[in-house]
Write a protein that holds these residues in place. Sequence first.
Motif, short mmCIF file in Angstrom:
data_model
loop_
_atom_site.label_atom_id
_atom_site.label_comp_id
_atom_site.label_asym_id
_atom_site.label_seq_id
_atom_site.Cartn_x
_atom_site.Cartn_y
_atom_site.Cartn_z
N ASP A 45 0.81 -1.22 0.00
CA ASP A 45 0.00 0.00 0.00
C ASP A 45 0.84 1.27 0.00
N ASP A 46 2.16 1.13 0.03
CA ASP A 46 3.05 2.29 0.11
C ASP A 46 3.18 3.01 -1.23
N THR A 47 3.47 4.31 -1.13
CA THR A 47 3.91 5.10 -2.28
C THR A 47 5.36 5.48 -2.03
N GLN A 76 3.09 14.03 -1.51
CA GLN A 76 3.68 13.40 -0.34
C GLN A 76 3.64 11.89 -0.54
N ASP A 128 4.89 7.80 1.14
CA ASP A 128 5.19 7.08 2.39
C ASP A 128 6.70 6.95 2.59
N ILE A 129 7.41 6.67 1.49
CA ILE A 129 8.84 6.37 1.58
C ILE A 129 9.60 7.14 0.51
N ALA A 186 8.66 12.41 2.86
CA ALA A 186 8.23 11.05 3.24
C ALA A 186 7.47 11.04 4.55
N LYS A 187 6.35 10.34 4.56
CA LYS A 187 5.53 10.25 5.78
C LYS A 187 6.02 9.15 6.72
N LYS A 188 6.68 8.14 6.19
CA LYS A 188 7.12 7.01 7.03
C LYS A 188 8.63 6.95 7.22
N SER A 218 10.64 8.98 9.54
CA SER A 218 10.21 10.36 9.35
C SER A 218 9.82 11.03 10.65
#
Length: 275
Positions: free
Chosen positions: A58-60, A123, A125-126, A149-151, A261
């Motif tokens: 599910d990551d972007t 934005q 995730d990685i 990156a959010k993660k 992050s």
Amino acid sequence: MFLDPIDFASMYKKHKSSTIFKGKKSEDWDKKSKEMAPRMQKSSYVEDFISRMDISEDDTVLDIGCGPGTLAIPLAKMVKEVVAIDFSAQMLQELQAYAKREGITNIKTHLIGWDDDWSHLPQVDIAVASRSMEVIDIEKALQKMSSQAKKASYLTYKTGGSFVDMEILDFIGKKIITKPDFWYIPLLLYKDGYFPYIDYIPTKDGSVKYSSAEEFVTSLIWSIGSLDEIQQQKAREYYKLHVKENNAPKPSMWAFIAWSSHKQEMIGCKLSSYN
């Protein structure tokens, strides 16, 4: 913190400006794209990098300095979407051709580099930066990467301060000022409140081969910038003595650096094992 009085960002800039290893322009990479793409796309380095990441379907992912799709294509097979950016138009064309061959449709490309405006990028995730952080302002680059990156973020950076084996440089009599080593990166991240994780990836860069002494000399000039006639002759001698019969480069060592992050939070990475 005890590191506060030390301005590592300025130290890096000063060191970077003095080194013999200067950043390449987009047109330089355009010219090298067709030659480099096949070995970059099939290198065992790809698996070594991705195996250390914590990713889900599910990551972007934002791939900064994506080149010919070295990581973007295999990552696209594992995640929801990849946003791939590079300042070389020809490298992006190699990526798009690679994606077509692999039947990949979940990659969006943008012709931009580290110093360009990223405000139009989504934005993610990685964020990843694989062997692409030869920048003048490392602090700004790390901040841009972290904020995107959010993660988590993952990057690799050459260890040892040289893109050419020091044994070769000593043999041909080429004196250099080394480039900044990777330790600037975890120090700057730590000063900014992150807890970076550090590992190492040894690589022979896939199927690098030199078919002649002249090709070997050309590769050295690409990395170093210039060699005088005596140094070129010594390089040909080195090729005959050490490369021609054993036509494989020594492993290069890349520092793999990862951070969450969320400041003051440890990142989950998979421990490596290599010989």
